[in-house]
Design a protein around this motif. Structure first.
Motif, mmCIF file in Angstrom:
data_model
loop_
_atom_site.group_PDB
_atom_site.id
_atom_site.type_symbol
_atom_site.label_atom_id
_atom_site.label_comp_id
_atom_site.label_asym_id
_atom_site.label_seq_id
_atom_site.Cartn_x
_atom_site.Cartn_y
_atom_site.Cartn_z
ATOM 1 N N CYS A 97 -30.698 -2.008 25.860
ATOM 2 C CA CYS A 97 -31.595 -1.089 26.533
ATOM 3 C C CYS A 97 -30.968 0.036 27.088
ATOM 4 O O CYS A 97 -29.846 -0.425 27.782
ATOM 5 C CB CYS A 97 -32.643 -1.712 27.541
ATOM 6 S SG CYS A 97 -33.599 -2.991 26.631
ATOM 7 N N ASN A 138 -37.104 -4.718 27.414
ATOM 8 C CA ASN A 138 -37.797 -5.025 26.012
ATOM 9 C C ASN A 138 -38.463 -6.413 26.498
ATOM 10 O O ASN A 138 -38.203 -7.067 27.229
ATOM 11 C CB ASN A 138 -37.358 -4.840 24.801
ATOM 12 C CG ASN A 138 -35.643 -5.710 25.059
ATOM 13 O OD1 ASN A 138 -35.661 -6.333 25.801
ATOM 14 N ND2 ASN A 138 -34.836 -5.292 23.896
ATOM 15 N N HIS A 182 -45.267 -5.136 18.084
ATOM 16 C CA HIS A 182 -44.224 -5.611 17.277
ATOM 17 C C HIS A 182 -44.821 -6.352 16.094
ATOM 18 O O HIS A 182 -44.222 -5.814 14.934
ATOM 19 C CB HIS A 182 -43.362 -6.493 17.916
ATOM 20 C CG HIS A 182 -41.991 -6.926 17.425
ATOM 21 N ND1 HIS A 182 -40.947 -5.933 17.363
ATOM 22 C CD2 HIS A 182 -41.446 -7.907 16.756
ATOM 23 C CE1 HIS A 182 -39.771 -6.483 16.564
ATOM 24 N NE2 HIS A 182 -40.317 -7.887 16.558
ATOM 25 N N ASP A 218 -46.371 -3.749 13.695
ATOM 26 C CA ASP A 218 -45.397 -2.704 13.038
ATOM 27 C C ASP A 218 -44.629 -3.855 11.834
ATOM 28 O O ASP A 218 -43.912 -2.981 11.009
ATOM 29 C CB ASP A 218 -43.996 -2.444 14.194
ATOM 30 C CG ASP A 218 -44.469 -1.405 15.008
ATOM 31 O OD1 ASP A 218 -45.606 -0.802 14.768
ATOM 32 O OD2 ASP A 218 -43.878 -1.135 15.926
ATOM 33 N N THR A 256 -38.264 -6.607 21.113
ATOM 34 C CA THR A 256 -39.084 -5.646 20.751
ATOM 35 C C THR A 256 -38.230 -4.317 21.103
ATOM 36 O O THR A 256 -37.307 -4.436 21.662
ATOM 37 C CB THR A 256 -40.494 -5.765 21.376
ATOM 38 O OG1 THR A 256 -40.192 -5.737 22.929
ATOM 39 C CG2 THR A 256 -41.183 -7.113 21.318
ATOM 40 N N THR A 257 -39.019 -3.406 20.745
ATOM 41 C CA THR A 257 -38.434 -1.816 21.140
ATOM 42 C C THR A 257 -38.416 -1.596 22.600
ATOM 43 O O THR A 257 -39.590 -1.986 23.216
ATOM 44 C CB THR A 257 -39.483 -0.998 20.175
ATOM 45 O OG1 THR A 257 -39.250 -1.253 18.826
ATOM 46 C CG2 THR A 257 -38.682 0.448 20.579
ATOM 47 N N THR A 259 -39.102 -0.112 26.119
ATOM 48 C CA THR A 259 -39.943 0.876 26.503
ATOM 49 C C THR A 259 -39.665 0.960 28.438
ATOM 50 O O THR A 259 -38.746 0.162 28.669
ATOM 51 C CB THR A 259 -41.484 0.270 26.676
ATOM 52 O OG1 THR A 259 -41.420 -1.010 27.326
ATOM 53 C CG2 THR A 259 -41.887 0.227 25.380
#
Length: 244
Positions: free
Chosen positions: A81, A87, A126, A129, A184-185, A187
């Protein structure tokens, strides 16, 4: 006046949080003598006498936006990150080691709260996607209890805030029964907020100076390294998922 740091406050970190707040108050020059604990977080976040508190990205963008001011975002230096981001770690029982995320299509998930970015919004996005479905849901009330639910076999997986996961691995024996599946991506991390009537700049400066004053042991316990400026637009750009 009210100050609260509820999001990563657990028995092993409580005293470090106390000392952090004392340092913030010393640099700020005002504030309550002690942190508020045991009060409903929504009452804390929306109190007109709030000096400082930490919330989550999903409550901020869905309900608190426009009712509070952003102070800053903590940098926890989390794996994978950029500064000020975090995440979710999707965890499963160790008996499922090596299974790809596709094997969890339709699986039963533990989640801490419907308004949790890390526990609900991030895994929902997630799975979307990746063209996967989340199956039956079990609400637990906390990341610690979500992880325990998976370790005890009541659910197939959970998504844990990556800092909560670090603390779970450090402090909870059941962590030995869990494995990471995916992350996960990233944020924006859980922001510090204050009441609308307050100027956030002195608060941000006081928090940055307080972090510098922390002992190495307290900094390690809280994983706090800096306060960064992440704009409101970055929080609001993250999608709001449907309710579980």
């Amino acid at each position: 006046m009210i100050a609260a740091l509820p999001m990563y406050d657990r028995p092993e970190t409580a005293e470090a949080n106390n000392r952090f707040w004392e340092a913030v108050r010393d640099h700020l020059g005002f504030g309550p003598s002690r942190l508020t604990r045991g009060r409903d977080v929504w009452d804390i976040w929306q109190d007109p006498d709030l000096v400082i508190a930490q919330t989550c990205g999903l409550p901020y963008r869905s309900k608190l936006h426009g009712r509070v001011k952003l102070v800053g975002t903590p940098d926890y230096r989390l794996y994978g990150c950029q500064p000020g981001y975090y995440n979710s770690v999707i965890v499963a029982h160790r008996s499922r080691a090596g299974e790809p995320i596709t094997e969890f299509d339709g699986a039963k998930m533990a989640f801490n709260d419907p308004l949790s970015q890390s526990g609900w919004a991030a895994p929902y996005q997630h799975f979307q996607d990746n063209g996967l479905r989340i199956g039956e849901l079990r609400e637990t009330g906390s990341h610690v209890d979500s992880g325990r639910s998976v370790a005890d076999g009541f659910t197939d997986f959970a998504a844990l805030d990556s800092l909560s996961w670090e603390m779970i691995r450090r402090y909870e024996e059941y962590a030995a029964d869990l494995i990471e599946v995916e992350r996960t991506t990233p944020t924006p991390a859980l922001p510090f907020i204050t009441a609308l009537k307050r100027d956030p700049m002195p608060l941000s400066n006081a928090m940055s100076r307080a972090i510098f004053d922390l002992s190495p042991a307290d900094r390690d316990a809280l994983h706090l390294h800096d306060i960064v400026d992440i704009r409101q637009t970055a929080y609001l750009a993250v999608p709001i998922p449907p309710a579980p």
